[in-house]
Design a protein around this motif. Structure first.
Motif: not given
Length: 501
Positions: A45-48, A63-68, A139-143, A145-149
């Motif tokens: 998820a972070a890589l994507l 905005v796009t990152t938050a929508a993922l 939880a993993a996917v949210l983590t 995306v949050l780490a990438a953001a």
């Protein structure tokens, strides 16, 4: 490859940031005690999130990152719920494929959301996700995306204050005339072929073929681009499998060296992506092999199966672009050629207004847009310029067009710089020459056998110059006219006719 120019070390910084973002996601989920599949999901998820989000401004990227997650998590839940039900699962996968490709009509944001949704369904197959595992995977996917953001927007923001111009898109109409809709049907046919044949080859790893067919359609617009992309994917996958046999198999999933090599692969994916699709696929394939080693299922036969499934997916993409609403390379590249000429015309018009004393006129944005259009044109004509292309006449014609347009870009850049000089303003010769360039572009863009020929550039008449920049600007304009004149023959000739000088 690794010695290619890197102005401002942009690729190096983006690649290092990607390693940091993916590493943070993996570390947080591992420290939290989540199982290995969830850790892999967080890293993916972070890589994507770092790879696909490409909006022109930081605000739009946020905005796009938050929508993922809003797009990806429902798809992940759907894939998990359909686990073990082949018919509904396959139908849902193809529906995700269609919607993901059709979403590209909304530009960079639609492309990123479509890719993320597809990869969530793909990841569910890769990890064999079950409904009971959804809370942990969510939880993993949210983590991830949050780490990438966090890394992208707070720890290491790399985006410039003045964003580059957004990549233009070819004009399209409604329905099948819209490029994204047309490509969505092609992708569905390609993925359906890959799904059917891939399941015949392997009932467990069939999703590799579907993933290959999907990714071949990303950032392609014509039949030729798709075929070349498929060839490069198979080539890169083959080389990556060879590397996996040498590197990944002997490790037997040892955690520490595997994690270090995965970080190297992440760096390589981001560093090579702008330069070579084949090299990027080497890194992706090696990383996949290392992850299978961590999961304890890696063996040489599995890597061989991956190459077979990649070939199936590439074959599906080739068949789809050949028989389903095909778009020829000539038709796609012609759109970008016209876009480049229009940028030249707008730059000349803005320069004329600036030289006539209009301070609001600025040719610089048109120069920046021209650079983006030429980059997209190079991608479009790459199949014709490929060393294995048997179409020699079309290759020579495409090369002549690119040389002419590149020269136009050089002259336009110089003209824009000189137009900003207030001492060069109000010179009648410069304004007249800019108008001649506008006329020449208009003649080039006219169509039909009876279209007016582009005139040769007028001779430069000696005049006493009040400022040295005036002579330099006149030289740029004269060379620009000459470059436009050399484009007349290849642009007006038949696409398959030999190029004329």
């Amino acid at each position: 490859m690794f010695m290619a120019p890197d102005p401002g070390l942009a690729r190096l910084r983006v690649s290092t940031r990607a390693v940091l973002g993916v590493g943070l996601a993996v570390a947080v989920t591992a420290v939290a005690g989540l199982p290995l599949p969830a850790v892999i999901a967080a890293g993916l998820a972070a890589l994507l999130a770092l790879f696909t989000v490409a909006d022109p401004t930081v605000r739009r990227q946020a905005v796009t990152t938050a929508a993922l997650p809003a797009v990806g998590l429902p798809v992940l839940a759907l894939a998990a719920e359909l686990h073990g039900r082949a018919g509904p699962r396959d139908a849902a996968f193809l529906a995700v494929v269609f919607c993901g490709v059709a979403a590209r009509r909304w530009g960079a944001r639609g492309n990123a959301l479509g890719i993320f949704a597809f990869m969530m369904f793909f990841a569910a197959q890769f990890l064999h996700a079950l409904p009971g595992e959804l809370p942990v995977l969510t939880a993993a996917v949210l983590t991830g995306v949050l780490a990438a953001a966090l890394v992208r927007f707070a720890v290491w923001p790399l985006e410039r204050r003045d964003p580059p111009p957004a990549a233009p898109t070819p004009p399209g109409g409604r329905g099948l005339a819209r490029p994204a809709t047309r490509q969505a049907f092609q992708a569905v046919v390609a993925c359906a072929f890959a799904l059917a044949v891939g399941q015949a080859v392997s009932g467990e790893r069939w999703y590799w073929a579907v993933g290959t067919a999907w990714w071949i359609f990303v950032n392609t617009a014509s039949r030729g681009e798709t075929l070349v992309r498929g060839f490069r994917r198979v080539l890169g996958t083959g080389c990556g499998i060879a590397a996996g046999l040498v590197v990944a198999v002997p490790l037997h999933g040892a955690p520490a060296p595997t994690a270090a090599l995965v970080a190297v692969c992440v760096f390589g994916i981001f560093y090579t992506a702008p330069l070579s699709y084949s090299w990027m696929m080497v890194c992706v394939t090696l990383m996949a092999g290392l992850l299978y080693g961590l999961l304890g299922v890696l063996h040489p036969g599995l890597l061989t199966l991956r190459l077979e499934q990649t070939a199936v997916g590439a074959m599906g993409a080739a068949l789809a672009v050949a028989v389903v609403l095909p778009v020829t390379t000539h038709a796609a590249s012609d759109t970008w050629v016209r876009g480049a000429l229009e940028c030249v015309r707008q730059c000349a018009a803005a320069s004329a207004r600036r030289l006539a004393g209009d301070p609001a006129a600025d040719p610089a944005p048109h120069v920046a847009e021209l650079e983006v259009v030429l980059g997209r044109l190079r991608m479009s004509v790459a199949p014709l310029l490929h060393p294995l292309s048997p179409l020699r006449a079309r290759r020579a014609r495409a090369r002549q067009i690119m040389v002419g347009l590149d020269d136009c870009a050089r002259q336009v850049r110089g003209l824009a710089e000189l137009a900003a000089d207030p001492d060069a303003s109000h010179d009648a010769r410069l304004i007249t020459a800019c108008r001649r360039v506008e006329t020449a572009v208009g003649r080039l863009m006219s169509t039909g056998p009876g279209a007016e020929q582009v005139a040769e550039p007028a001779a430069v008449t000696a005049h006493p110059a009040p400022h040295p920049s005036v002579d330099r600007a006149l030289a740029h304009l004269h060379d620009l006219e000459r470059s436009l004149a050399t484009l007349a023959a290849p642009l007006r000739g038949h696409p398959r006719a030999p190029a004329r000088v």
